[in-house]
Structures are given as C-alpha cells and as structure tokens.
Design an enzyme around this catalytic site. Structure first.
Site, PDB file in Angstrom:
ATOM      1  N   HIS A   1      27.910  58.432  33.507  1.00 11.94           N
ATOM      2  CA  HIS A   1      26.452  58.343  33.411  1.00 11.94           C
ATOM      3  C   HIS A   1      25.821  57.752  34.663  1.00 11.94           C
ATOM      4  CE1 HIS A   1      25.853  53.951  32.568  1.00 11.94           C
ATOM      5  NE2 HIS A   1      27.126  54.046  32.247  1.00 11.94           N
TER       6      HIS A   1
ATOM      7  N   GLN B   1      29.815  52.545  40.998  1.00 11.81           N
ATOM      8  CA  GLN B   1      28.546  52.785  41.692  1.00 11.81           C
ATOM      9  C   GLN B   1      28.704  53.749  42.870  1.00 11.81           C
ATOM     10  OE1 GLN B   1      25.378  51.808  41.067  1.00 11.81           O
ATOM     11  NE2 GLN B   1      25.879  50.666  39.221  1.00 11.81           N
TER      12      GLN B   1
ATOM     13  N   GLY C   1      33.031  53.076  32.352  1.00 10.43           N
ATOM     14  CA  GLY C   1      33.513  52.245  33.443  1.00 10.43           C
ATOM     15  C   GLY C   1      34.104  50.934  32.939  1.00 10.43           C
ATOM     16  N   THR C   2      33.482  50.375  31.928  1.00  9.03           N
ATOM     17  CA  THR C   2      33.947  49.106  31.376  1.00  9.03           C
ATOM     18  C   THR C   2      35.383  49.242  30.877  1.00  9.03           C
ATOM     19  OG1 THR C   2      31.705  48.532  30.726  1.00  9.03           O
ATOM     20  CG2 THR C   2      33.496  47.385  29.578  1.00  9.03           C
TER      21      THR C   2
ATOM     22  N   CYS D   1      15.766  35.820  33.085  1.00  4.18           N
ATOM     23  CA  CYS D   1      14.930  36.145  31.944  1.00  4.18           C
ATOM     24  C   CYS D   1      15.007  37.616  31.575  1.00  4.18           C
ATOM     25  CB  CYS D   1      13.494  35.720  32.194  1.00  4.18           C
ATOM     26  SG  CYS D   1      13.179  34.135  31.402  1.00  4.18           S
TER      27      CYS D   1
ATOM     28  N   THR E   1      41.059  60.651  19.474  1.00 10.59           N
ATOM     29  CA  THR E   1      40.604  62.025  19.660  1.00 10.59           C
ATOM     30  C   THR E   1      39.665  62.083  20.863  1.00 10.59           C
ATOM     31  OG1 THR E   1      40.796  62.447  17.307  1.00 10.59           O
ATOM     32  CG2 THR E   1      39.417  63.964  18.568  1.00 10.59           C
TER      33      THR E   1
ATOM     34  N   SER F   1      32.416  56.066  36.058  1.00  6.29           N
ATOM     35  CA  SER F   1      31.653  56.210  34.808  1.00  6.29           C
ATOM     36  C   SER F   1      30.650  57.341  34.986  1.00  6.29           C
ATOM     37  CB  SER F   1      30.943  54.884  34.510  1.00  6.29           C
ATOM     38  OG  SER F   1      30.303  54.938  33.264  1.00  6.29           O
TER      39      SER F   1
ATOM     40  N   ASN G   1      26.834  46.716  42.207  1.00  5.20           N
ATOM     41  CA  ASN G   1      25.796  47.366  41.423  1.00  5.20           C
ATOM     42  C   ASN G   1      24.433  46.722  41.586  1.00  5.20           C
ATOM     43  OD1 ASN G   1      27.672  45.519  40.036  1.00  5.20           O
ATOM     44  ND2 ASN G   1      26.121  45.512  38.419  1.00  5.20           N
TER      45      ASN G   1
HETATM   46  C1  LIG Z   1      43.214  57.845   9.145  1.00  2.00           C
HETATM   47  C2  LIG Z   1      42.834  57.943  10.577  1.00  2.00           C
HETATM   48  N1  LIG Z   1      42.679  56.839  11.314  1.00  2.00           N
HETATM   49  C3  LIG Z   1      42.322  56.872  12.603  1.00  2.00           C
HETATM   50  C4  LIG Z   1      42.098  58.059  13.245  1.00  2.00           C
HETATM   51  C5  LIG Z   1      41.720  58.035  14.684  1.00  2.00           C
HETATM   52  O1  LIG Z   1      40.389  58.441  14.918  1.00  2.00           O
HETATM   53  P1  LIG Z   1      39.948  58.943  16.356  1.00  2.00           P
HETATM   54  O2  LIG Z   1      40.905  60.025  16.747  1.00  2.00           O
HETATM   55  O3  LIG Z   1      38.563  59.405  16.188  1.00  2.00           O
HETATM   56  O4  LIG Z   1      40.080  57.803  17.298  1.00  2.00           O
HETATM   57  C6  LIG Z   1      42.241  59.256  12.526  1.00  2.00           C
HETATM   58  C7  LIG Z   1      42.049  60.588  13.135  1.00  2.00           C
HETATM   59  O5  LIG Z   1      42.617  60.966  14.092  1.00  2.00           O
HETATM   60  C8  LIG Z   1      42.617  59.196  11.168  1.00  2.00           C
HETATM   61  O6  LIG Z   1      42.774  60.311  10.442  1.00  2.00           O
HETATM   62  C1  LIG Z   2      30.015  48.338  39.207  1.00  2.00           C
HETATM   63  C2  LIG Z   2      30.034  48.656  37.746  1.00  2.00           C
HETATM   64  N1  LIG Z   2      31.189  48.547  37.066  1.00  2.00           N
HETATM   65  C3  LIG Z   2      31.275  48.834  35.765  1.00  2.00           C
HETATM   66  C4  LIG Z   2      30.180  49.263  35.054  1.00  2.00           C
HETATM   67  C5  LIG Z   2      30.342  49.555  33.593  1.00  2.00           C
HETATM   68  O1  LIG Z   2      30.225  50.925  33.299  1.00  2.00           O
HETATM   69  P1  LIG Z   2      29.879  51.397  31.818  1.00  2.00           P
HETATM   70  O2  LIG Z   2      28.643  50.685  31.435  1.00  2.00           O
HETATM   71  O3  LIG Z   2      29.721  52.860  31.916  1.00  2.00           O
HETATM   72  O4  LIG Z   2      31.014  50.992  30.944  1.00  2.00           O
HETATM   73  C6  LIG Z   2      28.935  49.382  35.730  1.00  2.00           C
HETATM   74  C7  LIG Z   2      27.713  49.839  35.050  1.00  2.00           C
HETATM   75  O5  LIG Z   2      27.243  49.306  34.078  1.00  2.00           O
HETATM   76  C8  LIG Z   2      28.871  49.080  37.097  1.00  2.00           C
HETATM   77  O6  LIG Z   2      27.737  49.188  37.770  1.00  2.00           O
END
Ligand SMILES: Cc1ncc(COP(=O)(O)O)c(C=O)c1O
Ligand SMILES: Cc1ncc(COP(=O)(O)O)c(C=O)c1O
Lengths: 388, 124, 388, 124
Positions: free
Chosen positions: A202, A180, A73-74, A325, A238, A200, A152
């Site tokens: 989860h 949410q 979500g972020t 806190c 990826t 999001s 949230n």
């Molecule tokens: C040299 C290199 N850098 C960056 C990436 C990007 O990684 P990812 O696809 O896991 O974001 C890859 C693979 O795709 C790579 O071979």
């Molecule tokens: C309203 C709201 N926006 C954004 C987020 C961010 O989602 P995530 O933590 O999956 O990046 C949350 C949960 O943390 C949320 O409750």
C-alpha cells in the site's frame, strides 16, 4: 473525499492504482479457488500467485523462491527479526538504528526482554547512520543488523549498501526495512548486500494488507507462527490472493515508472521545501538531498503540528505530523528526538509526502494555504510572542 | 475525531491574545506533551472582567483554552476555581480519551493565575 | 472456471459474495486513507473500520472492543495461543485435541519446544472430544484449553459449551477455532463460555487474507509482533481496510442467512452422503449427525483419494482429500488417523464441502459422475481385486 | 500441477490388469505414503512379451505405472533392469518435486518381479 482533496500523505498510504485493482478483480470474482487446492479452480489461482511472486522477485533482482508474502511491512519486519532471532534460542546481539519504524524498534525492545542484546546506533542531525559507528558496535556474537533503507518520517536515506558490505564482511545477517523505498527508487538486493528486505504494497499504490519479505536463498529463519504450511511453511495461512496479485502488478508498474516519477516528485518536493522555508522560522527535518523523492518534513516553530494538520485538513489538504498530539501519545516522534530537535520543534513538525498524482498546482495550493494557517496559529502562541 | 463544537472553538477561539494591563497572569505547561498556555485576567469588583489566552498546543488544547475563558468570564475568583478540567471537556461536548490531558492545561493555567494573584504577584 | 464447475470445496475457501465486494469497492477506490491518519480521508476510513468491527462483534454477541482483526484464521489461532502462552514466560500446561487444524496443533508442538507442556486429548471414532477425558487432563498449571468448534476435514462438532464451562470452573482460558463454524451456525461467545474465538472471512464468502480474533474483555495476551500500535497494539500494521469491510459485510449477511442455509445444506449433505454410501465399500468419516451442515467426508475403499479428486476435477467437480498424496506429504491427515482409520482408508478419503450456491442438481451430478470414477479406479487397484 | 502427458496416462493407463498366467509377479509399496503396486510379466524368448499392472495410488503413481510398462515391454530382463525411476519420470515429462517418490513404485515393482523370477519363484 471530495475532488478538491490534495492528498500529501503518501508516506502513510497511497491510493490503489487502477491497473492493480483491474488485475485483482478476477480474483475477487470468479477465480476464488484456494491456491493449495488440487482441482482446476485451485491450480489456476496457484499459477497467478506464482506469477505475482515472479514479478515481485524481478523488481528486486531476486529469485521467486526468495519472496514470502506477508500481511504487510510490519509482519515482514517482524518475521525477519524474530525469525532470525528465534533460531538463536534467546541469545546474541543485534544492531539497529535509533530511527527505525516501530515495526523494527519495538521488536528489538521486545527481543531485549527475551534475552537478546540490542545496540541502537545513533544518527546524525540529518538522521543518517554512520557506518563507522555501526562497525564499532559489532561484537563477537552480533548476528543481525537491521537498518532501514529510508526513514518514513524525515525521508533520510541510509547507506544501506555500505552497511550491507560491513555485515557481509563480518558474517552478520543484514535486514533492511525498505517499505518506504520499494517502488520509489531502484532496489537491487544483490547490490544492497541484504539478506532480508521488507516491503508493503500500500506504499506503492498497491492494496492494503499485503507485503513481502525477501529472504536470501539458503538463509534459515523460523516462522512467526504455524499453520497449513503455505509460503513454504514460513508464513502459513490461506493466501490473500487478490492482495498478492495486486502487489505484483503494482510493483511491476511502479518499478517501470521509477525514473520519471523520481524526477517529478523531486522537483515538486524541492519546490515545496523552498516555499515552506520561505515562511520563516521553519526548519527542514532530514537530509537536504539524500531523502526520499516525495518527502518533505518541516517544523513550524512556535506552533504545534496537529493544529497545523487540522487547519490544513479544513482546507482539503491531507498531511501528517510527528507531533505527540497527533499520534495520541505524550512523546513526540522518536525520530525527531533522535536528530536532536528540541521538544517544541519536534511538536511543530509536519510531513507532506508526495506521490503519484500530485501536481505542481497541488504544491502551489499548499504554499498558498499554509502561510495564513501558520500565522494564525503563531498569533495564538505564547512562545511566539515571547521570542519576538 | 473532534466534534463540531471543538472544531468551531479551534477555528474561532474566543479571547485569544494578551492583556497588557492584566491583574493576574498564569502559566501552565505539560512538559511531556509539550503544550503550553498563558492566561491573562483583568478583574473588576472581584469578578473576572476580561480574560485572554495564548496557547501552544493541539486543537483540543486550543479549544479547551477558548472554552475555559468563556466559562469563567464574569465569575468571581472563587467561582472560577470551581471550574474543572472535566467541566471544560463536558462543555466542549467531550474530548477523545487520548486528548483528555490536553484540557487540563486550561484549568491549570487559571489556578496558577489566581494563585499568583493571591500571593500578591503582579502581572509581567 | 467455466460455468459447468461444481464447486464442493467450501471448506477450503468460498467465493467472495457480491454484496461484500460491493461494500469493499469504495475502499479499493476513492476511500484509500489510512485509518490512523488524522485528516478527513483517514477519519472516514476509521469510521468504516469501526462499523465493521461492530458488525463482527454483533454476529458473535461480543463487544466491538473485543474484536481484533488479523490476516486470517491461522494468525488468529496463533495470536490466541502464543499470546496467552507468552505472558506465562515459558511454563504451564495447555490442553488441546488431536484433531485440531495445523494452525493450532503445530503451534502447540512449537510451544512444547519452548518449554510449555501440552496434552493432546484423543477423540472417539467420530472425531469427538469427550469432556470427561479433557477434565481428567487438567493439571494445577493448566492455563489454556483450545478445542475447535467443528473440524475442517470431517465436520464433527465439538461440545464447546461444555468444555467452556469446564474451563471456567477451573479458571482456565478457553480458545476455540471456529473458522469452520462462524457464518454457518449460530455463534454466541457468552453461551459458548469462550475467552478467545478465531474466525476467517474467506470461509463465509468474505475476502481472503482477513480474519479476526475475539478476546474477552479484561483478558491480557501478548501480541505476536510489534509495530505501529494498531488494533490496540495487539495486532499492529496498517489495517487491511477493504478486507475488514468485506469481512464485516459478509459476516452480517451470513449470520442473517444461517437458518435457511443450514437447512438447505443439511438436506443436500444428507442426500449426498446417502448416495455415496450407496456405491458400496464407502465409509462415512465423522459424526453421523453432529457435523457441519455442508460437510461430507467419505473414504472410498481400495482406491486413493487424490486419484478420485483428479478424476472428479476432469468432470468439473472440485472437492478435496485428506490423502497424503493430495497434500504433498507422506502421511495421511492426522484427523483421519485420530479417528482410527486404517492407512488405506485414510488414503481413500474425499471431502465434499457444500456451500452457498450449491444445488440439488449439483448433488445429483456428483452422484452420477462419482460411481464410474470409483469403479474405474477400483479396477486398477491391486487391493480391490485381492479382497473380492 | 500435472502435465498433459501424466494426465493422459492417468486417464488412459496402458496395460492395466492382471495376467493369470504370468511368469513373474512383483510387488512394491510405500508403507508411508500408502501406495501399492502389483506388476505381472509374461516372458517370451527372454523378453517381456506382455506386462500388466495394478496400482493403488495417486495420479502420479498410476501414470508412472503405465509409463513403466510401456518402457520395458519388449525388453530383455537385463535391459529392463536398466530402467530407473528417473527414466519413468523423464518420459512423463517430469513429475512435481513432491511427487517424485510416487514414481519409485513402478521401477521397484519391476525389480521385485525380476528378482522373484530369478529366485525361481512362480507367480501366484
Ligand atoms: C479449522 C480451521 N482453522 C484454521 C484455518 C486457517 O484459516 P486461514 O487459512 O484463513 O488462515 C482453517 C482453514 O484453512 C480451518 O479450517
Ligand atoms: C518504514 C516503514 N516500515 C514499516 C511500515 C509498516 O508497514 P505496514 O503498515 O504496511 O505493516 C511502515 C508503514 O507504516 C513504514 O513506513
């Protein structure tokens, strides 16, 4: 987590549901191909990813090509806001609310530093944005409105549909953080008049580390970052294949289950609220009716939220708090401040967020364990005694 | 996040309550984080004969309050003034870094109580 | 994927290893807490995440607090480059190479649009950067050098240690994209003199959708985006817990196995190269020795890479290509152009990337299947006939 | 990514090769994507009596070449000129969007061959 755990922190995260894990398993095992690869192991994974995209789109009444998978979500929120801002090259006006998640609020603050102007519209005592106030905040160069679908912390629902209409009438892009809400209540991007919507996985019993941004067809935004061109260049890297598959399956199921789940959670919620208010000197935070089905947020006067949480935790009850806190910061939650709670009331807030799997018995257990905890802590409190 | 000793002091805080006939009373509060503490001292032969506290705060604040009362009970006022926030935290086996400020409350309230006493203020 | 699949596309992605999946399973099931939550289910997950961070740090000779988890290599690269650039407020000079992955190269291009100056140092015919050339490119306002540890297409290793020393002497930050190297060859951030290092779990038999950026202690960079403050605010968003656990476990194991794996892959690699060159009119792309243990990249003259790939695929062999047609773009890979290949040679490139699980028998099968495929396609080719 | 028909034409392309005694020869090439094609026509009674191709290109290019030769064999030159890239793609059951440009090669080579023939150029 022992079996006696009563988990009431579904607003923070939810357990991955079995059906989603089952759908993911083949992609954690034999089907490991890279969906961008030409060969058979890649192509079959590509097909599964696109199927998950279709499921996600269907759940929102969107088109598959309007769905972009993100790490959560972020990232979805940031992509919408920063992506819409970046193509404006550092100028223009954004409207948001004062109760947004930090993944919107802090983005806006950062965009201010980059030269954009931001208006944070206030909310009423229940945490609701008044569309009239928002309308009055619109300027000539307002290009984006971002208001969350539901909060949230306190669960308050926003009048998203109305805000969307306003935005459309004024030719302003509209983003809603629906993290949410998706999977909890029906979501229809057409009815809501949104241009961007964040979700999001989860939060609806899908896997952690995966989310999505809906981007209405024809709307151009800049990517947050560059790479191999995945997700039509808007979100390279990826693909998190098992995550995407799990998201699609969890969302499909959550969407089907909304009617029953909503009723169930609302009834648990209302019972829990009633019981907690019965303790005395307890305030309900958020809107009395227009709140998320599973959200209960109360302030126990004269005591501090974290100490309540920790005491609940020792009884096997998992909840959360907007107390300073508990978050490790010095300030209590900006949401509780925005609805006008006094410092001490904000410090005493506790959120119970109900979800799939919670039962009436859970609620009764909480209502049995909470009062002695509150009493014990109040008996230690200098403010409680003073006010008697 | 909290070690067993903190949890134990949070669950079974020593010397909780008020002393109606206190010789000295001190307050401390962190306006920002919202915690507040009240400390009551009863003196005898120049030593802290009895001590009680009331705290509005998180588990760290409550445990620190409890620990402080244990640390200074029986001490003279001058000895008691030697007890620092760090001592309280150390005796608790260490607080999480973000919670260090919560331990300040306790020593602050003690200093306040002793200052009030020395300025001739009475409890109440 | 049937059992007869010969997977030689480990440069694209690798199968998730069983031990890593096993480590992840508890976090896909009962241990679903949010690591930011105060309660017991949250705290136990937090401990596991921090343990994974320690494992990751140990594999790089880094400290746990120098490790930031991201959604993959792409995000790690972007975070390092954009993060280091952003705090410079739009000005300054960056040096990179002409053979970087798009997750560095395209970031640099975007940063140029934002006002930064970028020098792309060329490489020799083997794809190697000459440190002298790089040294000459340094300017007064050079603040960042980014050179990959090894190239993903042609496998050429870069003189990272030397470049790191140069950077340090000149007080310039140094980032290396080590996505293809981590888990394959020993990595020591101290020896390498790097300030930032990117890795991606799915390249070393870890899960997809998770990676990490090493950031040397004391170096300040800006986050790519804002949110709930996770990863010490540098990479917010609810943690991809199973991904993080899987990354830690896979990296721990891969690191232990490096000596044996390296030897094994190098021997397979050299056998495969020898066999393929034996077909005739085949060029080896990249460096003859200083290349990744599992990387084989050849150009089959007179024919086009994608058609070779597809034919291999029908024989159950999964490989990849830098051909334009296989990537859906019109231009062949910038890497193959940078080492001076003619258009038609670049179009005929095929990469076999070996990994864990590949055997001598796999190599022999490829060497049996490839020649007739090449012959068939050459017999269709107008250029082949013309040149006879 | 490719449908069965394309794969079948890629695996068993029709009319591959050269015609030594061709009446017309045409070339086409996409400089950018690198594909090249050579097309040979043998005419009889104004119709395409025999046709062969050679292609350097991806599977889409090869299948398109094969399909084109099938589509125009037996047609008069004017009829053959009616065959478009889209026709070739359609007959193959559709090409992936990113591969549409690969099908252009085939019709382009045909047009080139016919133009060469009409300009009186001979094969060779
Ligand atoms: C040299 C290199 N850098 C960056 C990436 C990007 O990684 P990812 O696809 O896991 O974001 C890859 C693979 O795709 C790579 O071979
Ligand atoms: C309203 C709201 N926006 C954004 C987020 C961010 O989602 P995530 O933590 O999956 O990046 C949350 C949960 O943390 C949320 O409750």
């Amino acid at each position: 987590m022992t079996s006696r755990l009563i988990y009431m922190d579904h607003g923070a995260t939810t357990p991955l549901r079995e059906e989603a894990l089952e759908a993911m398993m083949p992609f954690l095992k034999g089907q490991y191909g890279n969906p961008s690869s030409l060969h058979a192991p890649g192509r079959e994974v590509r097909n599964a990813v696109e199927e998950a995209r279709e499921k996600t789109a269907r759940a929102l009444s969107a088109q598959p090509e309007e769905i972009y998978f993100t790490a959560g979500g972020t990232e979805a929120n940031n992509l919408a806001l920063r992506g819409a801002a970046k193509i404006r090259n550092g100028s223009g006006h954004i409207i948001t609310s004062s109760v947004e998640h930090h993944a919107v609020l802090d983005v806006c603050k950062d965009l201010e530093k980059e030269g954009y102007e931001v208006t944070y519209v206030p909310v009423d005592q229940y945490g609701k944005v008044n569309p009239e106030t928002l309308k009055n905040a619109i300027k000539d160069d307002t290009f984006l409105i971002s208001v969350m679908a539901a909060n949230n912390e306190i669960g308050t629902m926003q009048p998203v549909q109305e805000i969307g209409r306003l935005a459309r009438e004024n030719n302003i892009l509209f983003h809603t953080d629906a993290v949410q809400v998706v999977g909890q209540l029906p979501v229809d991007v057409q009815e809501m008049n949104v241009d961007f919507l964040s979700l999001s996985a989860h939060k609806f019993n899908g896997p952690k580390g995966i989310g999505a941004l809906y981007v209405r067809r024809g709307i151009k935004i800049a990517p947050l970052y560059q790479g191999g061109g995945q997700e039509r260049k808007l979100r390279p890297g990826t693909e998190n294949v098992p995550g995407i598959i799990g998201l699609g399956r969890a969302l499909e199921l959550a969407t089907e289950e909304i009617p029953g789940k909503k009723k169930h959670l609302e009834s648990l919620r209302d019972r829990l609220i009633k019981g907690l208010l019965g303790i005395g000197d307890v305030i309900l935070n958020g809107h009395p009716d227009e709140r998320l089905p599973g959200n209960v947020n109360v302030s126990f006067k004269y005591i501090e939220g974290e100490s309540v949480l920790l005491s609940l935790d020792m009884e096997g009850i998992a909840a959360s708090s907007g107390s300073a806190c508990s978050s490790g910061s010095l300030e209590p939650s900006h949401v509780l401040s925005a609805i006008g709670l006094e410092h001490s009331e904000a410090h005493g807030s506790v959120r119970f967020s109900l979800g799939r799997g919670n039962t009436e018995a859970d609620v009764e257990t909480v209502l049995e364990k909470a009062p002695p905890i509150v009493e014990r802590l109040r008996n230690m409190s200098p403010t409680y005694h003073r006010s008697q | 996040m909290y070690n067993d000793k903190i949890v134990e002091h949070f669950n079974n805080p020593r010397n909780v309550g008020e002393l109606k006939d206190a010789d000295a009373v001190g307050d401390a509060g962190s306006f920002k984080c919202g915690d507040t503490m009240k400390l009551y001292l009863k003196l005898k032969d120049g030593r802290i004969d009895d001590i009680k506290f009331q705290t509005f705060g998180c588990a760290a604040a409550i445990a620190s309050s409890s620990m402080l009362t244990e640390l200074v009970k029986g001490k003279t006022l001058d000895e008691a003034l030697q007890v620092t926030n760090q001592d309280v935290a150390d005796e608790l086996g260490g607080l999480p870094p973000l919670k260090m400020h919560c331990s300040n409350l306790a020593a602050d309230a003690l200093h306040n109580a002793i200052a009030n006493y020395r300025e001739g203020k009475q409890a109440g």
